[in-house]
Design an enzyme around this catalytic site. Structure first.
Site, PDB file in Angstrom:
ATOM      1  N   ARG A 112     -32.513  59.157  85.486  1.00 48.87           N
ATOM      2  CA  ARG A 112     -32.083  58.236  84.605  1.00 48.87           C
ATOM      3  C   ARG A 112     -30.443  58.245  84.420  1.00 48.87           C
ATOM      4  NH1 ARG A 112     -36.120  55.320  81.590  1.00 48.87           N
ATOM      5  NH2 ARG A 112     -37.737  55.459  82.889  1.00 48.87           N
ATOM      6  N   ARG A 146     -29.541  53.695  80.169  1.00 52.37           N
ATOM      7  CA  ARG A 146     -29.053  53.123  78.928  1.00 52.37           C
ATOM      8  C   ARG A 146     -28.194  54.104  78.294  1.00 52.37           C
ATOM      9  NH1 ARG A 146     -34.568  51.906  75.950  1.00 52.37           N
ATOM     10  NH2 ARG A 146     -35.050  53.689  77.409  1.00 52.37           N
ATOM     11  N   ARG A 174     -26.514  44.715  80.000  1.00 54.80           N
ATOM     12  CA  ARG A 174     -27.983  44.688  79.409  1.00 54.80           C
ATOM     13  C   ARG A 174     -27.664  43.531  78.293  1.00 54.80           C
ATOM     14  NH1 ARG A 174     -32.159  43.933  78.013  1.00 54.80           N
ATOM     15  NH2 ARG A 174     -33.714  45.515  77.529  1.00 54.80           N
ATOM     16  N   ASP A 214     -37.627  49.914  89.012  1.00 52.33           N
ATOM     17  CA  ASP A 214     -38.751  50.362  87.857  1.00 52.33           C
ATOM     18  C   ASP A 214     -39.698  50.764  88.627  1.00 52.33           C
ATOM     19  OD1 ASP A 214     -38.689  51.411  84.767  1.00 52.33           O
ATOM     20  OD2 ASP A 214     -40.771  50.474  85.352  1.00 52.33           O
ATOM     21  N   TYR A 256     -50.444  52.982  83.298  1.00 52.80           N
ATOM     22  CA  TYR A 256     -49.752  51.858  82.689  1.00 52.80           C
ATOM     23  C   TYR A 256     -50.765  50.707  83.079  1.00 52.80           C
ATOM     24  CZ  TYR A 256     -45.499  54.225  81.709  1.00 52.80           C
ATOM     25  OH  TYR A 256     -44.579  55.187  81.190  1.00 52.80           O
TER      26      TYR A 256
HETATM   27  O1  1CP Z   1     -31.242  56.192  86.986  1.00 51.15           O
HETATM   28  C1  1CP Z   1     -32.375  55.966  87.044  1.00 51.15           C
HETATM   29  O2  1CP Z   1     -33.295  56.629  87.089  1.00 51.15           O
HETATM   30  C2  1CP Z   1     -32.731  54.244  87.099  1.00 51.15           C
HETATM   31  C3  1CP Z   1     -33.781  53.849  87.817  1.00 51.15           C
HETATM   32  C4  1CP Z   1     -35.072  53.979  87.040  1.00 51.15           C
HETATM   33  C5  1CP Z   1     -36.329  54.896  87.401  1.00 51.15           C
HETATM   34  C6  1CP Z   1     -36.073  55.980  88.488  1.00 51.15           C
HETATM   35  C7  1CP Z   1     -35.685  53.263  85.897  1.00 51.15           C
HETATM   36  C8  1CP Z   1     -34.742  52.222  84.956  1.00 51.15           C
HETATM   37  N1  1CP Z   1     -36.791  53.539  85.682  1.00 51.15           N
HETATM   38  C9  1CP Z   1     -37.166  54.690  86.438  1.00 51.15           C
HETATM   39  C10 1CP Z   1     -38.480  55.290  86.663  1.00 51.15           C
HETATM   40  C11 1CP Z   1     -39.472  55.092  85.444  1.00 51.15           C
HETATM   41  N2  1CP Z   1     -39.617  54.008  84.917  1.00 51.15           N
HETATM   42  C12 1CP Z   1     -40.603  56.162  85.172  1.00 51.15           C
HETATM   43  C13 1CP Z   1     -40.473  57.531  85.914  1.00 51.15           C
HETATM   44  C14 1CP Z   1     -39.319  58.215  85.387  1.00 51.15           C
HETATM   45  C15 1CP Z   1     -39.644  58.799  84.060  1.00 51.15           C
HETATM   46  O3  1CP Z   1     -40.585  59.556  83.605  1.00 51.15           O
HETATM   47  O4  1CP Z   1     -38.552  58.678  83.397  1.00 51.15           O
HETATM   48  C16 1CP Z   1     -41.303  55.660  84.003  1.00 51.15           C
HETATM   49  C17 1CP Z   1     -42.346  56.023  83.571  1.00 51.15           C
HETATM   50  C18 1CP Z   1     -40.812  54.081  83.830  1.00 51.15           C
HETATM   51  C19 1CP Z   1     -41.441  53.266  82.925  1.00 51.15           C
HETATM   52  C20 1CP Z   1     -40.375  52.635  81.983  1.00 51.15           C
HETATM   53  N3  1CP Z   1     -39.417  51.871  82.427  1.00 51.15           N
HETATM   54  C21 1CP Z   1     -40.467  52.693  80.658  1.00 51.15           C
HETATM   55  C22 1CP Z   1     -41.628  53.648  79.698  1.00 51.15           C
HETATM   56  C23 1CP Z   1     -41.271  55.034  79.558  1.00 51.15           C
HETATM   57  C24 1CP Z   1     -42.634  55.803  78.556  1.00 51.15           C
HETATM   58  O5  1CP Z   1     -42.198  56.307  77.871  1.00 51.15           O
HETATM   59  O6  1CP Z   1     -43.620  54.997  79.031  1.00 51.15           O
HETATM   60  C25 1CP Z   1     -39.455  52.086  79.932  1.00 51.15           C
HETATM   61  C26 1CP Z   1     -39.034  52.107  78.744  1.00 51.15           C
HETATM   62  C27 1CP Z   1     -38.593  51.729  81.413  1.00 51.15           C
HETATM   63  C28 1CP Z   1     -37.478  51.047  81.104  1.00 51.15           C
HETATM   64  C29 1CP Z   1     -36.347  51.335  81.976  1.00 51.15           C
HETATM   65  N4  1CP Z   1     -36.404  51.560  83.345  1.00 51.15           N
HETATM   66  C30 1CP Z   1     -34.878  51.802  83.694  1.00 51.15           C
HETATM   67  C31 1CP Z   1     -34.257  51.551  82.668  1.00 51.15           C
HETATM   68  C32 1CP Z   1     -32.785  51.603  82.769  1.00 51.15           C
HETATM   69  C33 1CP Z   1     -34.950  51.188  81.397  1.00 51.15           C
HETATM   70  C34 1CP Z   1     -34.520  50.908  80.162  1.00 51.15           C
HETATM   71  C35 1CP Z   1     -34.714  49.272  80.247  1.00 51.15           C
HETATM   72  C36 1CP Z   1     -33.792  48.639  78.937  1.00 51.15           C
HETATM   73  O7  1CP Z   1     -32.302  48.565  79.403  1.00 51.15           O
HETATM   74  O8  1CP Z   1     -34.031  48.491  78.186  1.00 51.15           O
END
Ligand code: 1CP
Length: 358
Positions: free
Chosen positions: A45, A49, A58, A94, A169
């Site tokens: 991550r 954010r 964003r 994502d 999901y």
């Molecule tokens: O730096 C990075 O890792 C950016 C790329 C990235 C990756 C590898 C994002 C951007 N998402 C992910 C993977 C991801 N997405 C996972 C696996 C990693 C983990 O466990 O953290 C998961 C579960 C998701 C699903 C997801 N995407 C959620 C839900 C999390 C949950 O608790 O259920 C959410 C909120 C997101 C949004 C998201 N994805 C990425 C970003 C930067 C964001 C935030 C979006 C925003 O700006 O609001």
């Protein structure tokens, strides 16, 4: 609606005769278990954010809209490289772009998270999901990678979600705490649930092969919800599909398997022979090394909450982990899970500098 950054014409600017600048990088060497310099560092991550530059962008775009624009994929992926000079980039995208490509209707709501508009709840519904014969719904990812490559001097890590995590999901329709619907289906109709996992694995294989063709140099598979599974369930409903994906990749690009619960499941993950395993922060990495020999790389595993600590405490904890893994040629410094959105950039910079000055 909003002006896009300068369009990228990457396909014209890549010189394919040139060896990628990152071919002898710390990360790729650690993934072969042959890094004798300081450990590489990147953070899950890192492109998200907690970065002010990300939050500013964003303001102008919806999250999925950002994922769909190759120029924005490149811009956000580069942000942590510019801010911290980390040793690897992770593609900005994502794990839920696959359910989106399957036509389930995905959106992200502020303060709620992902919503799947048409969740999948039966074997019949799985049969209507199309096979990955046409990946055009994901071409923006390929274009994003092509756009990025000429600007990058460190390896680019592509990724997807593990079939079990993505399935959760697709079944729950949102983030779940108890995975009740997923587990009810898994336990009452295992064959139907296997069909769903198989479909997601087939998509993941095609999608990762597309990322490899486009130029990623390493891959990570995220099984963020594996920790909800019992031991036997993990082997049957998660590990088997991670194995299928590893075997389905066309070219040998190193793959890191990360799962929450990895401190329990790591020996099983090692059996399917990934290049690296991402460990959560509950375990001691040096102890894990006793069960998982080189050349398998170990990645992790600082408690992400340490980034809330005063800077000297961050330095102390980073040094503690560096000392613990000193001399290990297959160690990749990372957190045990992603950076929280409210962590300060100063904290992240302190962490990265502490490793890079060793
Ligand atoms: O730096 C990075 O890792 C950016 C790329 C990235 C990756 C590898 C994002 C951007 N998402 C992910 C993977 C991801 N997405 C996972 C696996 C990693 C983990 O466990 O953290 C998961 C579960 C998701 C699903 C997801 N995407 C959620 C839900 C999390 C949950 O608790 O259920 C959410 C909120 C997101 C949004 C998201 N994805 C990425 C970003 C930067 C964001 C935030 C979006 C925003 O700006 O609001």
């Amino acid at each position: 609606m909003f002006p896009l950054p300068t369009p990228c014409h990457a396909s014209h600017s890549i010189d394919l005769r040139e060896k990628p600048a990152s071919s002898n990088s710390l990360l790729l060497q650690a993934l072969q278990g042959t890094n004798h310099a300081r450990p590489p560092v990147w953070l899950m991550r890192q492109a998200g954010r907690h970065l002010a530059s990300y939050r500013a962008l964003r303001q102008k775009y919806d999250f999925l809209e950002m994922c769909h624009q190759p120029e924005l994929i490149a811009e956000v992926t580069m942000m942590p490289i510019k801010a911290y000079q980390v040793d690897a980039a992770i593609l900005f995208s994502d794990i839920l772009v696959i359910p989106e490509a399957l036509g389930l209707g995905v959106r992200f709501e502020d303060r709620v998270g992902p919503i799947i508009e048409r969740p999948v709840s039966s074997r019949q519904a799985v049969e209507t999901l199309h096979d990955p014969v046409d990946l055009s719904a994901l071409h923006f990812v390929q274009q994003g990678i092509q756009c990025l490559k000429p600007q990058l001097k460190v390896p680019l890590i592509g990724f997807c979600g593990a079939p079990f995590t993505v399935a959760s999901y697709m079944v729950e329709g949102k983030t779940s705490r108890d995975f009740k619907k997923t587990k009810q289906w898994m336990l009452s109709d295992p064959q139907g649930f296997h069909q769903l996992l198989r479909k997601i694995a087939d998509w993941s294989i095609a999608y990762l092969n597309m990322q490899i063709e486009a130029g990623v140099e390493a891959l990570q598979i995220f099984d963020s919800w594996a920790n909800s599974l019992a031991y036997a369930q993990f082997k049957e409903f998660s590990l088997a599909y991670l194995d299928l994906i590893l075997k389905g990749l066309k070219r040998s690009v190193p793959v890191i398997l990360f799962c929450r619960g990895s401190s329990v499941f790591a020996p099983e993950l090692a059996e399917i022979r990934p290049a690296g395993i991402g460990l959560d922060w509950n375990c001691s990495l040096s102890r894990m090394r006793q069960f998982i020999p080189l050349p398998t790389a170990l990645q992790g595993n600082l408690d992400p909450a340490i980034l809330y600590a005063p800077l000297p405490v961050i330095e102390r904890e980073v040094n503690r982990l560096l000392d613990e893994m000193r001399g290990d040629p297959g160690f990749i410094f990372n957190l045990g899970h992603g950076i929280a959105p409210d962590v300060s950039e100063e904290a992240v910079r302190t962490l990265v500098q502490c490793i890079q000055k060793r």
